[in-house]
Motif scaffolding. Structure first.
Motif, PDB file in Angstrom:
ATOM      1  N   ARG A   1      -7.021 -12.076   4.019  1.00 29.16           N
ATOM      2  CA  ARG A   1      -5.777 -12.309   4.749  1.00 29.16           C
ATOM      3  C   ARG A   1      -5.179 -11.009   5.260  1.00 29.16           C
ATOM      4  O   ARG A   1      -4.463 -11.004   6.244  1.00 29.16           O
ATOM      5  N   HIS A   2      -5.451  -9.917   4.563  1.00 26.07           N
ATOM      6  CA  HIS A   2      -4.924  -8.613   4.933  1.00 26.07           C
ATOM      7  C   HIS A   2      -5.984  -7.540   4.700  1.00 26.07           C
ATOM      8  O   HIS A   2      -6.919  -7.750   3.945  1.00 26.07           O
ATOM      9  N   PHE A   3      -5.793  -6.416   5.350  1.00 32.43           N
ATOM     10  CA  PHE A   3      -6.597  -5.235   5.057  1.00 32.43           C
ATOM     11  C   PHE A   3      -5.648  -4.049   5.044  1.00 32.43           C
ATOM     12  O   PHE A   3      -4.520  -4.117   5.543  1.00 32.43           O
ATOM     13  N   GLY A   4      -6.088  -2.963   4.439  1.00 35.18           N
ATOM     14  CA  GLY A   4      -5.262  -1.764   4.345  1.00 35.18           C
ATOM     15  C   GLY A   4      -5.801  -0.663   5.227  1.00 35.18           C
ATOM     16  O   GLY A   4      -7.009  -0.554   5.443  1.00 35.18           O
ATOM     17  N   LEU A   5      -4.900   0.154   5.747  1.00 35.30           N
ATOM     18  CA  LEU A   5      -5.263   1.291   6.592  1.00 35.30           C
ATOM     19  C   LEU A   5      -4.541   2.518   6.050  1.00 35.30           C
ATOM     20  O   LEU A   5      -3.332   2.476   5.795  1.00 35.30           O
ATOM     21  N   ARG A   6      -5.284   3.598   5.866  1.00 35.55           N
ATOM     22  CA  ARG A   6      -4.694   4.842   5.363  1.00 35.55           C
ATOM     23  C   ARG A   6      -5.334   6.023   6.078  1.00 35.55           C
ATOM     24  O   ARG A   6      -6.533   5.993   6.380  1.00 35.55           O
ATOM     25  N   MET A   7      -4.526   7.039   6.367  1.00 39.36           N
ATOM     26  CA  MET A   7      -5.008   8.237   7.051  1.00 39.36           C
ATOM     27  C   MET A   7      -4.600   9.473   6.262  1.00 39.36           C
ATOM     28  O   MET A   7      -3.449   9.602   5.860  1.00 39.36           O
ATOM     29  N   LEU A   8      -5.577  10.345   6.055  1.00 40.04           N
ATOM     30  CA  LEU A   8      -5.347  11.554   5.269  1.00 40.04           C
ATOM     31  C   LEU A   8      -5.780  12.776   6.063  1.00 40.04           C
ATOM     32  O   LEU A   8      -6.779  12.728   6.793  1.00 40.04           O
ATOM     33  N   ARG A   9      -5.064  13.850   5.891  1.00 43.13           N
ATOM     34  CA  ARG A   9      -5.435  15.110   6.539  1.00 43.13           C
ATOM     35  C   ARG A   9      -5.428  16.186   5.477  1.00 43.13           C
ATOM     36  O   ARG A   9      -4.481  16.332   4.725  1.00 43.13           O
ATOM     37  N   ARG A  10      -6.519  16.903   5.391  1.00 45.31           N
ATOM     38  CA  ARG A  10      -6.577  18.073   4.527  1.00 45.31           C
ATOM     39  C   ARG A  10      -7.251  19.188   5.315  1.00 45.31           C
ATOM     40  O   ARG A  10      -7.826  18.938   6.377  1.00 45.31           O
ATOM     41  N   ARG A  11      -7.168  20.362   4.830  1.00 44.20           N
ATOM     42  CA  ARG A  11      -7.656  21.533   5.562  1.00 44.20           C
ATOM     43  C   ARG A  11      -9.066  21.301   6.114  1.00 44.20           C
ATOM     44  O   ARG A  11     -10.017  21.123   5.363  1.00 44.20           O
ATOM     45  N   GLY A  12      -9.167  21.296   7.432  1.00 47.33           N
ATOM     46  CA  GLY A  12     -10.456  21.180   8.097  1.00 47.33           C
ATOM     47  C   GLY A  12     -10.992  19.761   8.266  1.00 47.33           C
ATOM     48  O   GLY A  12     -12.052  19.578   8.856  1.00 47.33           O
ATOM     49  N   TRP A  13     -10.282  18.734   7.764  1.00 44.28           N
ATOM     50  CA  TRP A  13     -10.800  17.365   7.806  1.00 44.28           C
ATOM     51  C   TRP A  13      -9.696  16.349   8.060  1.00 44.28           C
ATOM     52  O   TRP A  13      -8.555  16.564   7.684  1.00 44.28           O
ATOM     53  N   LEU A  14     -10.075  15.250   8.658  1.00 43.23           N
ATOM     54  CA  LEU A  14      -9.233  14.063   8.643  1.00 43.23           C
ATOM     55  C   LEU A  14     -10.086  12.944   8.073  1.00 43.23           C
ATOM     56  O   LEU A  14     -11.305  12.930   8.219  1.00 43.23           O
ATOM     57  N   ARG A  15      -9.436  12.048   7.374  1.00 41.40           N
ATOM     58  CA  ARG A  15     -10.128  10.918   6.743  1.00 41.40           C
ATOM     59  C   ARG A  15      -9.326   9.664   7.041  1.00 41.40           C
ATOM     60  O   ARG A  15      -8.109   9.646   6.881  1.00 41.40           O
ATOM     61  N   ILE A  16     -10.024   8.622   7.475  1.00 45.59           N
ATOM     62  CA  ILE A  16      -9.388   7.340   7.738  1.00 45.59           C
ATOM     63  C   ILE A  16     -10.119   6.277   6.924  1.00 45.59           C
ATOM     64  O   ILE A  16     -11.350   6.228   6.907  1.00 45.59           O
ATOM     65  N   GLU A  17      -9.322   5.455   6.233  1.00 43.84           N
ATOM     66  CA  GLU A  17      -9.866   4.447   5.319  1.00 43.84           C
ATOM     67  C   GLU A  17      -9.375   3.054   5.712  1.00 43.84           C
ATOM     68  O   GLU A  17      -8.216   2.879   6.075  1.00 43.84           O
ATOM     69  N   VAL A  18     -10.277   2.089   5.597  1.00 45.93           N
ATOM     70  CA  VAL A  18      -9.929   0.675   5.757  1.00 45.93           C
ATOM     71  C   VAL A  18     -10.367  -0.028   4.477  1.00 45.93           C
ATOM     72  O   VAL A  18     -11.538   0.004   4.107  1.00 45.93           O
ATOM     73  N   ARG A  19      -9.390  -0.602   3.774  1.00 53.70           N
ATOM     74  CA  ARG A  19      -9.661  -1.285   2.507  1.00 53.70           C
ATOM     75  C   ARG A  19      -9.537  -2.789   2.704  1.00 53.70           C
ATOM     76  O   ARG A  19      -8.636  -3.273   3.382  1.00 53.70           O
ATOM     77  N   ASP A  20     -10.491  -3.529   2.112  1.00 52.99           N
ATOM     78  CA  ASP A  20     -10.435  -4.992   2.153  1.00 52.99           C
ATOM     79  C   ASP A  20     -10.867  -5.541   0.794  1.00 52.99           C
ATOM     80  O   ASP A  20     -11.459  -4.823  -0.006  1.00 52.99           O
ATOM     81  N   PRO A  21     -10.569  -6.815   0.522  1.00 53.51           N
ATOM     82  CA  PRO A  21     -10.855  -7.366  -0.807  1.00 53.51           C
ATOM     83  C   PRO A  21     -12.295  -7.827  -1.023  1.00 53.51           C
ATOM     84  O   PRO A  21     -12.632  -8.290  -2.104  1.00 53.51           O
ATOM     85  N   SER A  22     -13.163  -7.678  -0.038  1.00 57.77           N
ATOM     86  CA  SER A  22     -14.556  -8.097  -0.189  1.00 57.77           C
ATOM     87  C   SER A  22     -15.385  -6.969  -0.809  1.00 57.77           C
ATOM     88  O   SER A  22     -15.201  -5.800  -0.484  1.00 57.77           O
ATOM     89  N   ARG A  23     -16.301  -7.327  -1.682  1.00 51.07           N
ATOM     90  CA  ARG A  23     -17.214  -6.330  -2.242  1.00 51.07           C
ATOM     91  C   ARG A  23     -18.548  -6.324  -1.496  1.00 51.07           C
ATOM     92  O   ARG A  23     -19.475  -5.607  -1.872  1.00 51.07           O
ATOM     93  N   GLY A  24     -18.633  -7.097  -0.424  1.00 54.18           N
ATOM     94  CA  GLY A  24     -19.834  -7.092   0.401  1.00 54.18           C
ATOM     95  C   GLY A  24     -19.955  -5.773   1.146  1.00 54.18           C
ATOM     96  O   GLY A  24     -19.016  -5.322   1.802  1.00 54.18           O
TER      97      GLY A  24
END
Length: 167
Positions: A97-120
């Motif tokens: 029904r929902h998913f999560g979105l998160r964005m992180l920045r650290r020295r020299g990198w950016l990271r973007i994550e999408v979280r969902d409840p499926s383990r597939g």
């Protein structure tokens, strides 16, 4: 989600001319997405698992990567495309029904994550020239510097990282 429907242009209001795309209109729509869902740099934001949420995720990414972090237009375009692919996978393949979105920045990198409840686990498939689908993870693999999947007790986080030049 008024104003965040599946089209890239704002909906026409009765009695007014349709808004044309401009950086100011895009900034306004990005601000609306930030107000509606929250800032993905401060923590995970939840979006409904519907196709039109890809528009909101793209706007959030554009706003954060280019305007907030001040990164290049090319890097922003790639990040927006890859977010769209990961969100599309979460919407199409998880039944959530929902998913999560998160964005992180650290020295020299950016990271973007999408979280969902499926383990597939997502699969990186070989891509042929005439394929009309199945290119999402191929693009993530080619345009990001690193990507992966972290299994969680309930679900997974699919992420990608890109190198960035620090000023």
């Amino acid at each position: 989600m008024a104003g965040l429907e599946g089209t890239e242009q704002p909906r026409q209001r009765v009695g007014t001319a349709p808004a044309r795309w401009s950086p100011a209109v895009e900034d306004e729509l990005a601000l609306k997405a930030l107000e509606l869902f929250g800032d993905p740099t401060l923590g995970e934001v939840r979006l409904p698992s519907r196709p039109e949420s890809a528009v909101a995720a793209r706007r959030l990414t554009q706003s954060v990567v280019m305007r907030h972090w001040g990164l290049s237009e090319r890097l922003t375009e790639h990040a927006v495309l890859l977010v769209s692919e990961l969100v599309g996978n979460a919407v199409r393949h998880t039944g959530a029904r929902h998913f999560g979105l998160r964005m992180l920045r650290r020295r020299g990198w950016l990271r973007i994550e999408v979280r969902d409840p499926s383990r597939g686990l997502p699969c990186l498939l070989p891509v042929r020239e005439m394929d009309v689908s199945g290119r999402g993870l191929f693009l993530v693999d080619k345009l990001s510097d690193r990507w992966g999947v972290d299994l969680l007790a309930r679900g997974k986080t699919t992420w990608f990282e890109m190198r960035v030049a620090d000023r």
